[in-house]
Enzyme design. Structure first.
Site, PDB file in Angstrom:
ATOM      1  N   GLY A   9       0.831  -1.206   0.000  1.00 37.79           N
ATOM      2  CA  GLY A   9       0.000   0.000   0.000  1.00 37.79           C
ATOM      3  C   GLY A   9       0.859   1.246   0.000  1.00 37.79           C
ATOM      4  O   GLY A   9       1.540   1.538   0.978  1.00 37.79           O
ATOM      5  N   LEU A  13       0.340   6.274   5.125  1.00 42.11           N
ATOM      6  CA  LEU A  13       1.226   5.660   6.113  1.00 42.11           C
ATOM      7  C   LEU A  13       2.277   4.761   5.461  1.00 42.11           C
ATOM      8  O   LEU A  13       3.418   4.727   5.906  1.00 42.11           O
ATOM      9  CB  LEU A  13       0.425   4.842   7.139  1.00 42.11           C
ATOM     10  CG  LEU A  13      -0.295   5.617   8.234  1.00 42.11           C
ATOM     11  CD1 LEU A  13      -0.677   4.688   9.376  1.00 42.11           C
ATOM     12  CD2 LEU A  13       0.526   6.772   8.780  1.00 42.11           C
ATOM     13  N   LYS A 184      -8.598   3.514  21.513  1.00 44.45           N
ATOM     14  CA  LYS A 184      -8.633   4.393  20.338  1.00 44.45           C
ATOM     15  C   LYS A 184      -9.962   4.232  19.608  1.00 44.45           C
ATOM     16  O   LYS A 184     -10.561   5.212  19.139  1.00 44.45           O
ATOM     17  CB  LYS A 184      -7.457   4.075  19.410  1.00 44.45           C
ATOM     18  CG  LYS A 184      -7.273   5.131  18.340  1.00 44.45           C
ATOM     19  CD  LYS A 184      -5.979   4.986  17.587  1.00 44.45           C
ATOM     20  CE  LYS A 184      -5.923   6.051  16.493  1.00 44.45           C
ATOM     21  NZ  LYS A 184      -5.063   5.665  15.389  1.00 44.45           N
TER      22      LYS A 184
HETATM   23  P1  NAP Z   1      -4.417   5.415   2.213  1.00 47.01           P
HETATM   24  O1  NAP Z   1      -3.649   6.687   2.092  1.00 47.01           O
HETATM   25  O2  NAP Z   1      -5.759   5.311   1.584  1.00 47.01           O
HETATM   26  O3  NAP Z   1      -3.492   4.250   1.672  1.00 47.01           O
HETATM   27  C1  NAP Z   1      -3.924   2.933   1.482  1.00 47.01           C
HETATM   28  C2  NAP Z   1      -3.143   2.391   0.299  1.00 47.01           C
HETATM   29  O4  NAP Z   1      -3.406   0.994   0.158  1.00 47.01           O
HETATM   30  C3  NAP Z   1      -3.541   3.046  -1.028  1.00 47.01           C
HETATM   31  O5  NAP Z   1      -2.360   3.526  -1.649  1.00 47.01           O
HETATM   32  C4  NAP Z   1      -4.150   1.897  -1.821  1.00 47.01           C
HETATM   33  O6  NAP Z   1      -3.881   1.951  -3.194  1.00 47.01           O
HETATM   34  C5  NAP Z   1      -3.399   0.733  -1.227  1.00 47.01           C
HETATM   35  N1  NAP Z   1      -4.038  -0.559  -1.530  1.00 47.01           N
HETATM   36  C6  NAP Z   1      -5.293  -0.970  -1.264  1.00 47.01           C
HETATM   37  N2  NAP Z   1      -5.486  -2.214  -1.716  1.00 47.01           N
HETATM   38  C7  NAP Z   1      -4.313  -2.604  -2.287  1.00 47.01           C
HETATM   39  C8  NAP Z   1      -3.882  -3.776  -2.944  1.00 47.01           C
HETATM   40  N3  NAP Z   1      -4.700  -4.835  -3.107  1.00 47.01           N
HETATM   41  N4  NAP Z   1      -2.617  -3.835  -3.418  1.00 47.01           N
HETATM   42  C9  NAP Z   1      -1.783  -2.788  -3.270  1.00 47.01           C
HETATM   43  N5  NAP Z   1      -2.121  -1.621  -2.656  1.00 47.01           N
HETATM   44  C10 NAP Z   1      -3.386  -1.544  -2.175  1.00 47.01           C
HETATM   45  O7  NAP Z   1      -4.612   5.011   3.746  1.00 47.01           O
HETATM   46  P2  NAP Z   1      -3.788   5.527   5.021  1.00 47.01           P
HETATM   47  O8  NAP Z   1      -4.286   6.879   5.403  1.00 47.01           O
HETATM   48  O9  NAP Z   1      -2.329   5.319   4.832  1.00 47.01           O
HETATM   49  O10 NAP Z   1      -4.360   4.530   6.121  1.00 47.01           O
HETATM   50  C11 NAP Z   1      -3.944   3.177   6.271  1.00 47.01           C
HETATM   51  C12 NAP Z   1      -4.438   2.687   7.625  1.00 47.01           C
HETATM   52  O11 NAP Z   1      -3.768   3.434   8.644  1.00 47.01           O
HETATM   53  C13 NAP Z   1      -5.940   2.955   7.848  1.00 47.01           C
HETATM   54  O12 NAP Z   1      -6.528   1.916   8.593  1.00 47.01           O
HETATM   55  C14 NAP Z   1      -5.947   4.254   8.647  1.00 47.01           C
HETATM   56  O13 NAP Z   1      -7.115   4.391   9.463  1.00 47.01           O
HETATM   57  C15 NAP Z   1      -4.707   4.080   9.499  1.00 47.01           C
HETATM   58  N6  NAP Z   1      -4.128   5.346   9.959  1.00 47.01           N
HETATM   59  C16 NAP Z   1      -3.871   6.361   9.093  1.00 47.01           C
HETATM   60  C17 NAP Z   1      -3.294   7.547   9.552  1.00 47.01           C
HETATM   61  C18 NAP Z   1      -2.963   8.688   8.614  1.00 47.01           C
HETATM   62  O14 NAP Z   1      -2.577   9.758   9.101  1.00 47.01           O
HETATM   63  N7  NAP Z   1      -3.095   8.568   7.320  1.00 47.01           N
HETATM   64  C19 NAP Z   1      -2.993   7.674  10.913  1.00 47.01           C
HETATM   65  C20 NAP Z   1      -3.263   6.615  11.785  1.00 47.01           C
HETATM   66  C21 NAP Z   1      -3.837   5.460  11.287  1.00 47.01           C
HETATM   67  P3  NAP Z   1      -4.548   3.052  -4.179  1.00 47.01           P
HETATM   68  O15 NAP Z   1      -3.769   4.300  -3.931  1.00 47.01           O
HETATM   69  O16 NAP Z   1      -4.297   2.464  -5.508  1.00 47.01           O
HETATM   70  O17 NAP Z   1      -5.997   3.136  -3.768  1.00 47.01           O
END
Ligand code: NAP
Length: 305
Positions: A9, A13, A184
């Site tokens: 992904g 993060l 959380k």
């Molecule tokens: P995000 O920016 O949406 O990133 C998720 C990534 O996973 C996207 O790039 C997506 O690809 C990729 N993905 C999904 N299915 C896939 C697959 N089959 N093969 C390869 N890549 C795939 O999410 P995020 O904000 O990093 O969050 C991730 C987790 O961390 C979540 O549960 C969130 O609640 C938690 N979290 C996030 C933060 C934050 O600040 N962002 C903080 C604390 C916790 P595409 O780009 O192609 O859709």
């Protein structure tokens, strides 16, 4: 040579972890969705992190799920609703004793993954770091924080915590990781859905004090019933403190809805309501907020799970 970190992904993060590990000279490979995404990635210079307005780019190796390279350590950086299916694509590459580090928010996805790959060591994480994408293959490091990691079935910390130390990723091994994830989840359930329904910043919930208090009372009872009394302690006062301290912020769920993105509702409020049903605990206010949120999402054409 230390074990390679495969990052599943390339989102907020995933990019934040990949760039910091790469900066420390730790071997990292990035798994992107498909050949088209890999071509897009390879057309650029690598992964970019923006911190305090300064950009740095790291030429992390990219690959698709069907690359032949075996995986011993996988950082799962997808949303909770994608985690299981994304790991399943890598089934043929996972070593029998692979380690899966699960960054997903909420609860439910971690147990589903652990049940599907019983021989893997599953490490659960809970992070207060904040990051967002401001373009493809770019992340803005918006909020410094901490990541707690733990393994509910083995209290021994893994040796690779040294990699995180070297990479400057603030972390702590938490033998009470489930308590932290529950706490959380409860904070999230008390704040985020209401910010969506009232269309407000976190601080706007000061005008809905009674509703917040009622939800906290139900959540605290649920935590006790689920064997998490430590997560229930002073929940309401912490929720009020978070509302004040983050008054100017929009919650992550608010931002997801505002940007027409799928939310992680099933792993937060949905999970809480299901746990209450399993324990035959009446949580009428949580259920009402859940039903209102589902209706709100459906009215906007968004997934309600
Ligand atoms: P995000 O920016 O949406 O990133 C998720 C990534 O996973 C996207 O790039 C997506 O690809 C990729 N993905 C999904 N299915 C896939 C697959 N089959 N093969 C390869 N890549 C795939 O999410 P995020 O904000 O990093 O969050 C991730 C987790 O961390 C979540 O549960 C969130 O609640 C938690 N979290 C996030 C933060 C934050 O600040 N962002 C903080 C604390 C916790 P595409 O780009 O192609 O859709």
């Amino acid at each position: 040579m230390s074990t390679t970190w495969h990052i599943l992904g390339a989102g907020s993060l995933g990019t934040l972890w990949a760039t910091r590990l790469a900066r420390a000279g730790v071997p990292v490979r990035l798994i992107v969705r498909n050949p088209a995404r890999l071509a897009s990635y390879r057309a650029g210079q690598g992964l970019t992190v923006v911190e305090h307005g300064v950009e740095q780019t790291y030429p992390v190796i990219g690959e698709t799920p069907d690359s032949p390279v075996p995986i011993r350590r996988l950082l799962v950086a997808c949303k909770a609703y994608d985690a299981q299916s994304a790991i399943a694509q890598l089934q043929h590459r996972l070593a029998p004793d692979a380690e899966l580090i699960l960054l997903q928010n909420g609860l439910g996805s971690q147990d589903a993954v652990a049940a599907q790959w019983p021989s893997a060591r599953c490490i659960f994480a809970s992070s207060t770091e904040g990051a967002f994408r401001d373009g493809d293959w770019r992340v803005v490091f918006a909020g410094h924080g901490y990541t707690w990691l733990g393994d509910a079935s083995h209290p021994t910390p893994p040796l690779w915590l040294d990699d995180l130390q070297a990479a400057g990723i603030p972390h702590e091994w938490a033998t009470d990781i489930l308590t932290r994830l529950w706490r959380k989840l409860a904070l999230n359930c008390a704040i985020n859905p209401l910010t969506v329904l009232y269309h407000c910043r976190n601080g706007g919930l000061s005008a809905h004090h009674c509703e917040v208090a009622t939800l906290c009372a139900e959540l605290a009872e649920l935590l006790e019933r689920c064997g998490q009394p430590a997560a229930a302690q002073d929940l309401h006062s912490e929720v009020e403190r978070v509302i004040q301290a983050t008054a100017a912020n929009y919650s992550s769920m608010y931002q997801d809805v505002a940007n027409a993105r799928r939310t992680e509702i099933s792993y937060l409020l949905g999970y809480a309501c299901q746990a209450a049903a399993r324990h035959q605990l009446a949580v009428p206010h949580l259920q009402q907020v859940h039903a209102q949120l589902v209706a709100h999402l459906l009215a906007r054409g968004l997934a309600s799970n």
